[in-house]
Enzyme design. Structure first.
Site, PDB file in Angstrom:
ATOM      1  N   ARG A 185      35.880   3.036  23.149  1.00 22.96           N
ATOM      2  CA  ARG A 185      35.703   2.782  24.573  1.00 22.96           C
ATOM      3  C   ARG A 185      36.331   1.428  24.934  1.00 22.96           C
ATOM      4  O   ARG A 185      37.354   1.362  25.586  1.00 22.96           O
ATOM      5  CB  ARG A 185      34.201   2.802  24.950  1.00 22.96           C
ATOM      6  CG  ARG A 185      33.936   2.860  26.442  1.00 22.96           C
ATOM      7  CD  ARG A 185      33.976   1.522  27.179  1.00 22.96           C
ATOM      8  NE  ARG A 185      33.057   0.532  26.612  1.00 22.96           N
ATOM      9  CZ  ARG A 185      33.055  -0.741  26.984  1.00 22.96           C
ATOM     10  NH1 ARG A 185      33.905  -1.178  27.896  1.00 22.96           N
ATOM     11  NH2 ARG A 185      32.226  -1.599  26.419  1.00 22.96           N
ATOM     12  N   ASP A 186      35.742   0.346  24.452  1.00 19.36           N
ATOM     13  CA  ASP A 186      36.176  -0.992  24.837  1.00 19.36           C
ATOM     14  C   ASP A 186      37.582  -1.283  24.328  1.00 19.36           C
ATOM     15  O   ASP A 186      38.379  -1.959  25.002  1.00 19.36           O
ATOM     16  CB  ASP A 186      35.174  -2.007  24.277  1.00 19.36           C
ATOM     17  CG  ASP A 186      35.341  -3.400  24.853  1.00 19.36           C
ATOM     18  OD1 ASP A 186      36.313  -3.627  25.583  1.00 19.36           O
ATOM     19  OD2 ASP A 186      34.494  -4.263  24.567  1.00 19.36           O
TER      20      ASP A 186
ATOM     21  N   HIS B 274      26.499  -7.670  22.631  1.00 20.40           N
ATOM     22  CA  HIS B 274      27.939  -7.398  22.629  1.00 20.40           C
ATOM     23  C   HIS B 274      28.633  -8.752  22.746  1.00 20.40           C
ATOM     24  O   HIS B 274      28.579  -9.394  23.793  1.00 20.40           O
ATOM     25  CB  HIS B 274      28.277  -6.496  23.830  1.00 20.40           C
ATOM     26  CG  HIS B 274      29.725  -6.160  23.964  1.00 20.40           C
ATOM     27  ND1 HIS B 274      30.254  -4.958  23.532  1.00 20.40           N
ATOM     28  CD2 HIS B 274      30.763  -6.851  24.471  1.00 20.40           C
ATOM     29  CE1 HIS B 274      31.551  -4.921  23.777  1.00 20.40           C
ATOM     30  NE2 HIS B 274      31.890  -6.067  24.353  1.00 20.40           N
TER      31      HIS B 274
ATOM     32  N   HIS C  14      32.042 -11.364  22.065  1.00 25.59           N
ATOM     33  CA  HIS C  14      33.497 -11.422  21.921  1.00 25.59           C
ATOM     34  C   HIS C  14      33.878 -12.569  20.992  1.00 25.59           C
ATOM     35  O   HIS C  14      33.068 -13.459  20.731  1.00 25.59           O
ATOM     36  CB  HIS C  14      34.154 -11.585  23.285  1.00 25.59           C
ATOM     37  CG  HIS C  14      34.188 -10.307  24.065  1.00 25.59           C
ATOM     38  ND1 HIS C  14      34.791 -10.194  25.291  1.00 25.59           N
ATOM     39  CD2 HIS C  14      33.686  -9.080  23.787  1.00 25.59           C
ATOM     40  CE1 HIS C  14      34.663  -8.940  25.737  1.00 25.59           C
ATOM     41  NE2 HIS C  14      33.997  -8.260  24.845  1.00 25.59           N
TER      42      HIS C  14
ATOM     43  N   CYS D 257      39.365  -7.619  26.158  1.00 21.97           N
ATOM     44  CA  CYS D 257      40.100  -8.569  26.990  1.00 21.97           C
ATOM     45  C   CYS D 257      40.559  -9.790  26.199  1.00 21.97           C
ATOM     46  O   CYS D 257      40.165 -10.911  26.511  1.00 21.97           O
ATOM     47  CB  CYS D 257      39.262  -9.068  28.166  1.00 21.97           C
ATOM     48  SG  CYS D 257      38.458  -7.799  29.105  1.00 21.97           S
TER      49      CYS D 257
ATOM     50  N   ASN E   1      37.258  -8.532  20.920  1.00 20.21           N
ATOM     51  CA  ASN E   1      36.024  -8.075  20.314  1.00 20.21           C
ATOM     52  C   ASN E   1      35.864  -8.586  18.891  1.00 20.21           C
ATOM     53  O   ASN E   1      36.832  -8.908  18.207  1.00 20.21           O
ATOM     54  CB  ASN E   1      36.019  -6.536  20.277  1.00 20.21           C
ATOM     55  CG  ASN E   1      35.531  -5.956  21.589  1.00 20.21           C
ATOM     56  OD1 ASN E   1      34.453  -6.307  22.064  1.00 20.21           O
ATOM     57  ND2 ASN E   1      36.329  -5.086  22.190  1.00 20.21           N
TER      58      ASN E   1
END
Lengths: 323, 323
Positions: A19-20, A216, A218, A249, A258
């Site tokens: 997904r991400d 979550h 990063h 991102c 990530n």
């Protein structure tokens, strides 16, 4: 490693790459490859995968066909199939497809919420309430786990730091609306180990320990795994990550967005925390990304450096035990 | 940031780039540039710099002229000038040059010790005793701080894990020989947060908390900063790192060896731990490396990603306080 997803684990590594990761690359991975990716990670022992997002295909063509991917992933015994939903319409589709877990992001920065989802906080909370009503109308065995995820929780590139009171109010509102869980997302890569511990502590104080289990993070500023360690110290048991660090991102070349699943699993297993995941089998899944996203950089130290000599994982039984 | 190196700090960041970094690159940096690098880091607030190694220039031409570099670094008020020495002869030269701190590595893997320094454990311990005798003959004000550093402390690429008993015996032997401090070095990048905490605990149990203050960690497997966090949790107050992650035997392209000073300082300052270092001024020092080591890759997330919006460091007084 047998691909048995029912052996005991200590920490749940939730793979968000399909997904991400795919959402943040330009190339479009064929649906068959997305399924193969999910199959291979589950075979390596990954217990939960966010397999896609229920957004209109014209907005995010990379994730078109997520319903088909969900339906496929549901055939893997023991796998928790998660999906992101931007609103109640997306949740309806996710539920129809049979997702086990759905996540609705709520940016604690209202400026970011307006820019990203074009909705105020109250509008997102109204969507959450609508989703809860939808779930409660389902027979018990079909009800998905519903998480409201607090994005930009450690600060926003537009607003900077968000006041604690505002974050807590939104967490309480999500729980009051009927969410099962409140997630925490460091969308901007602003978190540090001290702020991670602090936010978890005050959130758990506001909505209870049970309602705050996952994070979550990063790696935008290189603190991804240090922040994981802080989150574990603060009692969390679920950590999102992405194979090869895909997505999230990334801010600049070389700066992965990530957390890299391969490195995360190595850290946890080295610390004696069982993830159920076979690191070598996991690293081998990178081939699917290399083949289907040509030229897309993959991150991660373990695939290059290899495991330490004599490394013993926490998850795999020793040869004596296996014999 | 005034370059005043006497304001209070919480954690000592010990820059090892001019030794560990330059030792592991092929290019030879001119002595003037090495001095300029040290000057610029001290001006950014760095309190301790390992400026070189006292090995024969024919073995390590990159570090030729270290005595001249030490003499220069000593002119910077407040800077602790550290140097690595492979043996008593190197220590004699380091003392003559005026180093404030000298570090003798002792690989806890005897196989590694024989391959790297061509000496058994007993031979290295004899060198340590000789160095201590040399130091005790000096007038008190000229005596350097003497650290014995346990390298391959978390495992060796030749021997794998080293038994605790062997590590503790060597730590005790170094202290018995008269070292002021026992350092810990993850030469191979095998450490994880749990093993870091564990080794610090048992070492401090054996030789006392005061004798175990610093750690040298690598980022070979991506756990560098997570391991720092574990070391701080276990009570250490000194952390080695290298500007741009230069050196530290990087295992593979993209896999930095040393912890990146810029990212380390960001993490510490974000956590409210004062390092005394100005992150922007520190990042600017990379230009000296770019100019003098053309083509050599530099690592680090903060120089690319920048500081979070509204970031406040622990070290720098607020504008109100400064006014």
């Amino acid at each position: 490693m047998t691909g048995d997803l029912t052996t005991p684990i200590d920490i749940l590594v939730s793979e968000v790459g399909p997904r991400d990761g795919l959402q943040n690359v330009e190339a479009i991975m064929p649906i068959a490859a997305r399924k193969a990716w999910i199959d291979a990670e589950a075979a390596a022992g990954v217990r939960e995968i966010e397999v896609g997002s229920f957004v209109p295909a014209k907005l995010l063509p990379q994730l078109a066909g997520t319903a088909e991917v969900v339906a496929h992933a549901r055939t893997i015994p023991g796998l928790t199939v998660a999906a992101l939903v931007p609103n109640a319409r997306g949740a309806r589709d996710a539920i129809a497809a049979g997702a086990h877990k759905i996540t609705l992001p709520l940016s604690v920065s209202e400026t970011h919420s307006l820019r990203n989802l074009r909705r105020t906080h109250e509008q997102v909370l109204a969507e959450a309430a609508e989703i809860v009503a939808m779930i409660r109308d389902l027979p018990a065995e079909r009800r998905p786990h519903f998480e409201g995820s607090l994005s930009t929780a450690f600060g926003c590139t537009l607003e900077g730091a968000i006041p604690d009171a505002q974050i807590l109010r939104l967490a309480e509102a999500l729980m009051a609306a009927g969410c099962d869980e409140v997630g925490i997302a460091d969308t901007t890569g602003y978190a540090d180990p001290a702020s991670v511990k602090r936010l978890i502590r005050i959130l758990r104080g506001a909505v209870g320990d049970e309602a705050v289990q996952g994070i979550h993070l990063h790696n935008t500023r290189g603190l991804g795994l240090a922040n994981v360690l802080a989150a574990l110290d603060a009692g969390l048991t679920t950590v999102d990550s992405s194979l090869g660090g895909l997505g999230g991102c990334p801010f600049a070349p070389g700066a992965s967005g990530n957390i890299v699943t391969e490195d995360l699993v190595f850290m946890l297993e080295a610390m004696g925390l069982r993830t159920g995941i076979d690191i070598d089998a996991l690293s081998a899944v990178r081939e699917i990304l290399n083949d289907n996203l040509p030229g897309e950089p993959l991150y991660g130290f373990i695939p290059d450096a290899g495991l330490p000599l004599g490394f013993r994982t926490a998850s795999q039984p020793s040869e004596v035990e296996a014999a």
